[in-house]
Design an enzyme around this catalytic site. Structure first.
Site, PDB file in Angstrom:
ATOM      1  N   CYS A 166       0.810  -1.224   0.000  1.00  0.00           N
ATOM      2  CA  CYS A 166       0.000   0.000   0.000  1.00  0.00           C
ATOM      3  C   CYS A 166       0.841   1.271   0.000  1.00  0.00           C
ATOM      4  CB  CYS A 166      -0.950  -0.020   1.184  1.00  0.00           C
ATOM      5  SG  CYS A 166      -2.032  -1.466   1.176  1.00  0.00           S
ATOM      6  N   HIS A 306      -1.883   8.370   5.999  1.00  0.00           N
ATOM      7  CA  HIS A 306      -2.215   7.081   5.403  1.00  0.00           C
ATOM      8  C   HIS A 306      -3.565   6.603   5.927  1.00  0.00           C
ATOM      9  CE1 HIS A 306      -1.572   3.178   3.591  1.00  0.00           C
ATOM     10  NE2 HIS A 306      -1.759   2.577   4.757  1.00  0.00           N
ATOM     11  N   GLU A 317      -0.290   5.854  13.779  1.00  0.00           N
ATOM     12  CA  GLU A 317       0.042   7.016  12.947  1.00  0.00           C
ATOM     13  C   GLU A 317      -0.305   8.320  13.655  1.00  0.00           C
ATOM     14  OE1 GLU A 317      -0.412   8.679   8.356  1.00  0.00           O
ATOM     15  OE2 GLU A 317      -1.803   7.133   9.087  1.00  0.00           O
ATOM     16  N   LYS A 335      -9.242   8.603   2.627  1.00  0.00           N
ATOM     17  CA  LYS A 335      -9.824   7.261   2.546  1.00  0.00           C
ATOM     18  C   LYS A 335     -11.263   7.188   3.060  1.00  0.00           C
ATOM     19  CE  LYS A 335      -5.447   4.740   2.447  1.00  0.00           C
ATOM     20  NZ  LYS A 335      -4.446   5.803   2.688  1.00  0.00           N
ATOM     21  N   HIS A 340      -9.695   2.350   0.557  1.00  0.00           N
ATOM     22  CA  HIS A 340      -8.260   2.077   0.450  1.00  0.00           C
ATOM     23  C   HIS A 340      -7.964   1.466  -0.914  1.00  0.00           C
ATOM     24  CE1 HIS A 340      -4.221   1.316   1.217  1.00  0.00           C
ATOM     25  NE2 HIS A 340      -4.276   0.526   2.276  1.00  0.00           N
ATOM     26  N   PHE A 400       1.785  -3.322   4.002  1.00  0.00           N
ATOM     27  CA  PHE A 400       2.082  -4.644   4.562  1.00  0.00           C
ATOM     28  C   PHE A 400       3.535  -4.986   4.274  1.00  0.00           C
ATOM     29  CE2 PHE A 400      -2.261  -7.030   4.800  1.00  0.00           C
ATOM     30  CZ  PHE A 400      -2.680  -6.140   5.779  1.00  0.00           C
TER      31      PHE A 400
END
Length: 412
Positions: A166, A306, A317, A335, A340, A400
């Protein structure tokens, strides 16, 4: 070879193109994101499974945009080609402005041509088995978005693909910046694309407990930073940004959206899917990007987070943002609107960040209503877009495997 930390020419963003759940072009996607209009809805492709909704691209007609060539492309390539065409048209090079041998393409993907693999494997499982399409491999392999964009636009510079989950779209921008600074290209088309919405992927992410299960109210399912967030919403799309040397853009009279000031990357080296709980790897990437730009955290006025809507990821975050930027930087996540978009997310969000800088508008974090006990007092833009100058912004992407990629953008 990286040129980070050395003196280098300015790099600017002169063209934007995108296909997102919020719209089939940049203007429509930006308008919907600024309005905070969520796109999550039931998805017929996911009917009958535990998580049967997504943020799907619905306004894009591949046949209309790409003609008969669309049949030779998987959806992730269709989105990339459409976005690249729009980005180049937006950058508006005149005849002879660009030497095609000096124009690179760097478009990554998190998943690649999964729809093609699934469709063709279904043929082999039929009784009796049916022959697979002879174009199966060239449609499905992950490099084909970059390769097809180069073919479609007649570009002879390096055409590269990469995958950092991502973080892919942001990683592409960082490596494009290196190509320009090193003098290997004059222009680079950089971005990310993915079209992975399918029962397989939805089930797989759900098994990891990564997806929202808000089936009764999918429109409010993607809730970055919110107290009641319960996972992300699977999405698809693409974005391509045209990067070029500022001097060349000036010479041809093209006003940029923003400067690409710096890039930082790191690896958590912690876990296959979970972020480092202290955000150490992400902090390395942010500090590296700021150092590359020659800036400090106090210079940053916007963080495009993110923030996918997962309980753990958003909390890590948010604490990191508070630690580095306090409450003086506005924070937003697209998002809540787009879901996503996996390998495309970083490129889309960097494009939105450039538009924030250019327009002095920060889109709201859709569906954010109340911060939880695990959420520090960072300045989350919500409810409505905020109109304010944005001289310096950071855009975060984490993937990931512990991939962290961050870009710093500034006013041009």
């Amino acid at each position: 070879m990286s040129t980070r930390g050395q003196r280098h020419p300015d790099v600017v963003i002169t063209g934007l193109g995108m296909v997102t759940p919020a719209g089939a072009d940049t203007a429509t996607s930006w308008k919907a994101t600024c309005a905070g209009l969520p796109t999550a809805a039931p998805d017929a492709r996911l009917s009958g499974i535990a998580v049967d909704f997504s943020c799907a691209v619905t306004a894009f007609d591949a046949g209309l945009v790409l003609g008969t060539e669309a049949r030779r492309m998987d959806a992730f390539t269709q989105y990339a080609v459409a976005a690249a065409r729009e980005a180049v048209a937006d950058a508006a090079p005149g005849d002879g402005d660009w030497d095609p041998t000096r124009v690179g393409v760097l478009i990554g993907t998190g998943v690649g041509g999964l729809p093609t693999w699934l469709e063709q494997s279904g043929r082999m499982l039929d009784t009796p088995p049916r022959p697979v399409n002879p174009l199966t491999v060239p449609k499905a392999i992950g490099n084909m978005a970059a390769a097809t964009v180069a073919l479609d636009l007649g570009l002879n510079g390096p055409a590269l693909s990469l995958a950092t989950a991502c973080a892919t779209g942001t990683t592409a921008l960082g490596f494009a910046l290196d190509l320009l600074r090193a003098g290997r290209c004059d222009v680079v088309l950089a971005g990310g694309t993915d079209a992975a919405i399918s029962p397989l992927v939805s089930n797989a992410f759900d098994r990891l407990k990564a997806l929202s299960r808000r089936r009764d109210a999918p429109q409010s399912a993607s809730r970055p930073f919110d107290r009641d967030r319960d996972g992300f919403v699977l999405a698809e799309g693409a974005a391509v940004l045209v990067l070029e040397l500022a001097e060349a853009a000036r010479a041809r009279g093209r006003r940029p959206y923003a400067k690409l000031l710096g890039y930082g990357e790191s690896s958590d080296a912690h876990h296959l899917t979970s972020p480092d709980p202290d955000g150490k790897g992400a902090q390395l990437a942010i500090r590296g990007a700021l150092a590359d730009a020659g800036l400090s955290p106090s210079d940053v006025t916007l963080v495009n987070a993110h923030a996918t809507g997962t309980p753990q990821g958003d909390a890590v975050e948010a604490r990191l943002i508070e630690r580095l930027f306090g409450s003086h930087a506005a924070v937003t996540s697209a998002k809540g609107v787009t879901g996503h978009m996996l390998g495309a997310a970083g490129a889309v969000e960097a494009a939105f960040t450039a538009l924030s800088i250019d327009n002095g508008v920060i889109p709201p974090t859709a569906n954010f209503a109340e911060r939880g006990a695990d959420m520090p007092g960072i300045d989350i833009v919500h409810g409505a877009a905020r109109h304010t100058p944005v001289p310096v912004a950071v855009s975060n992407s984490f993937g990931f495997g512990g991939h962290n990629a961050v870009v710093v953008l500034g006013s041009a």
